[in-house]
Scaffold this motif. Structure first.
Motif, short mmCIF file in Angstrom:
data_model
loop_
_atom_site.label_atom_id
_atom_site.label_comp_id
_atom_site.label_asym_id
_atom_site.label_seq_id
_atom_site.Cartn_x
_atom_site.Cartn_y
_atom_site.Cartn_z
N PRO A 52 42.91 29.38 -48.51
CA PRO A 52 44.01 29.88 -47.68
C PRO A 52 44.62 31.17 -48.22
N ASN A 53 44.54 31.37 -49.54
CA ASN A 53 45.11 32.60 -50.11
C ASN A 53 44.37 33.84 -49.65
N VAL A 54 43.12 33.68 -49.31
CA VAL A 54 42.32 34.80 -48.81
C VAL A 54 42.43 34.87 -47.28
N VAL A 55 42.26 33.72 -46.65
CA VAL A 55 42.22 33.72 -45.17
C VAL A 55 43.57 34.12 -44.57
N PHE A 56 44.68 33.75 -45.21
CA PHE A 56 46.00 34.08 -44.63
C PHE A 56 46.45 35.51 -44.96
N GLY A 116 47.55 38.93 -44.78
CA GLY A 116 47.95 39.85 -43.71
C GLY A 116 48.10 39.20 -42.35
N ALA A 117 48.06 37.86 -42.28
CA ALA A 117 48.11 37.20 -40.97
C ALA A 117 49.47 37.44 -40.29
N ASN A 118 49.40 37.77 -39.01
CA ASN A 118 50.61 37.92 -38.20
C ASN A 118 50.95 36.62 -37.48
N ILE A 119 49.90 35.84 -37.21
CA ILE A 119 50.05 34.57 -36.50
C ILE A 119 49.20 33.55 -37.25
N ALA A 120 49.75 32.36 -37.47
CA ALA A 120 48.94 31.29 -38.09
C ALA A 120 49.02 30.06 -37.20
N HIS A 167 50.94 35.57 -48.91
CA HIS A 167 49.96 36.54 -48.38
C HIS A 167 50.12 36.96 -46.93
N ALA A 168 50.90 36.21 -46.14
CA ALA A 168 50.98 36.56 -44.71
C ALA A 168 51.78 37.84 -44.51
N ALA A 169 51.65 38.44 -43.33
CA ALA A 169 52.42 39.63 -42.99
C ALA A 169 53.89 39.26 -42.83
N ASP A 170 54.76 40.27 -42.90
CA ASP A 170 56.21 40.02 -42.82
C ASP A 170 56.63 39.41 -41.49
N ASP A 171 55.85 39.68 -40.44
CA ASP A 171 56.24 39.19 -39.11
C ASP A 171 55.56 37.86 -38.77
N ILE A 172 55.03 37.17 -39.77
CA ILE A 172 54.26 35.93 -39.52
C ILE A 172 55.03 34.93 -38.65
N LYS A 173 54.29 34.36 -37.70
CA LYS A 173 54.78 33.24 -36.90
C LYS A 173 53.78 32.10 -37.11
N VAL A 174 54.29 30.91 -37.40
CA VAL A 174 53.42 29.78 -37.73
C VAL A 174 53.63 28.66 -36.72
N LEU A 175 52.55 28.18 -36.16
CA LEU A 175 52.63 27.05 -35.23
C LEU A 175 51.71 25.94 -35.73
N VAL A 176 52.28 24.75 -35.93
CA VAL A 176 51.49 23.62 -36.43
C VAL A 176 51.11 22.70 -35.27
N THR A 177 49.81 22.51 -35.10
CA THR A 177 49.27 21.59 -34.09
C THR A 177 48.79 20.31 -34.77
#
Ligand code: NAD
Ligand code: LMR
Length: 329
Positions: free
Chosen positions: A74-78, A80-84, A119-129
């Motif tokens: 997850p440290n690599v995949v996330f 710069g992520a803007n949306i997770a 690691h995520a971008a500052d504007d990250i939005k996270v939605l858990v399904t």
């Protein structure tokens, strides 16, 4: 074309992933003018299957797909992520108690929360399904202290969409005729689908139906038990409809809800409607400019209040269980 939006998806080789990735890459999530880069997380044994899914994404030649990264860290995949979109979770297996399930999911959502934080971008939005979605979101949020709490949501939009479909069928209308549906509480069998503020072609739905027995004996249990009914019929849990709801929730969060309507989103409680602060529970929400607001001022009758309180009590119990496991403060 603008810079691609980085969309991370976990559990990408699973059944929801198999529907979700293609919807995102085709533009259903962010619209026809926004390119996306997919960043896909899986556990190591599923990376081979994920390779096949990526081959299929390639073979769709989606004009908006600006690249795909895959991995098991997850440290690599996330990065710069803007949306997770956190879909991957540990399902309940035979002999597993609720506490075991929460612990197993803690082992997934604690490090994922920390990785997003780092690691995520500052504007990250996270939605858990991934289930138990509300409490998994709470665990991720608690392990990401630098990300504003309100950026962690859980999915109750599938329940919302299910409720729209049931109400449309009952009233001989279409889902387009219905506004102001609300799911309150947990994404579980205690959730409360509330039609007392819903409108069908502008008419109050509860008054139009005028059948409390149908609400109590048919509508509410049908929506609450729909996931189980699908498992019983299909031999597997809902996947395409869950992917669709995941797209609906994030799209509306980013792009906004229509005037005069709202959607159901599980968000950290700010104490609205007397609901314990901090738990991630479903509320009626409007969104604009990439932010949501909990709809205020709805009157709750005694029946609704009792149903909401029961679901909130369940969430408080889940919070206490994960606190005892040291997964959240
Ligand atoms: P699935 O078992 O087909 O896929 C889950 C995937 O997650 C698997 O490929 C697995 O390898 C992966 N995974 C497990 N641990 C992971 C980790 N630590 N990191 C990354 N990936 C990981 O399941 P599915 O049908 O796709 O459902 C996924 C989840 O969504 C389940 O928890 C399910 O109960 C839940 N769900 C929620 C809703 C909702 O409305 N909130 C609706 C339907 C399903
Ligand atoms: C659903 O609502 O379809 C999922 O959460 C699966 C389930 O276990 O009900």
């Amino acid at each position: 074309m603008s810079t691609p939006v980085k969309v991370a998806v976990t559990g990408a080789a699973g059944q929801i992933g198999y529907s979700l990735l293609f919807r995102i890459a085709s533009g259903s999530l962010l619209g026809p003018d926004t390119p996306v880069q997919l960043r896909l997380l899986e556990i190591t044994p599923a990376l081979k299957a994920l390779e096949g899914v990526v081959m299929e994404l390639d073979d769709c030649a989606f004009p908006l797909l600006a690249g795909v990264e895959t991995g098991d860290d997850p440290n690599v995949v996330f990065d710069g992520a803007n949306i997770a979109l956190l879909v991957g979770a540990r399902p309940r297996t035979k002999g597993m108690e609720r506490g075991d399930l929460l612990e197993a999911n803690g082992a997934i959502f604690k490090p994922q929360g920390a990785a997003l934080n780092a690691h995520a971008a500052d504007d990250i939005k996270v939605l858990v399904t991934g289930n138990p979605a509300n409490t998994n979101a709470l665990i991720a949020k608690s392990n990401a202290p630098d990300i504003p709490a309100e950026r962690f949501n859980a999915l109750t939009r599938l329940d919302h969409n299910r409720a729209l479909a049931q109400l449309a069928a009952k009233t001989g209308s279409t889902v387009n005729d219905i506004t102001k549906m609300t799911i309150w509480g947990n994404h579980s069998a205690t959730q409360y689908p509330d039609v007392f503020h819903s409108e069908v072609n502008g008419r109050n739905a509860a008054e139009l139906i005028d059948d409390q027995d149908w609400l109590e004996s048919t509508f509410i249990p049908t929506v609450q038990q729909r996931g189980a009914a699908i498992i019983a019929a299909r031999g597997a849990s809902s996947a395409a409809s869950a992917a669709n709801a995941t797209v609906d929730h994030m799209r509306d969060w980013v792009l906004g809800t229509p005037e005069g309507d709202w959607v159901s989103m599980a968000v950290p409680s700010d104490g609205s409607y007397g609901i314990a602060e901090g738990i991630i529970t479903s509320f009626p929400c409007t969104t604009a400019g990439g932010a949501y607001n909990i709809v205020q001022g709805l009157e709750l009758n005694e029946f609704s209040r009792a149903k909401i309180d029961a679901s909130v009590a369940e969430l408080q119990g889940e919070r206490e269980a994960v606190q005892a496991l040291g997964l959240v403060e």
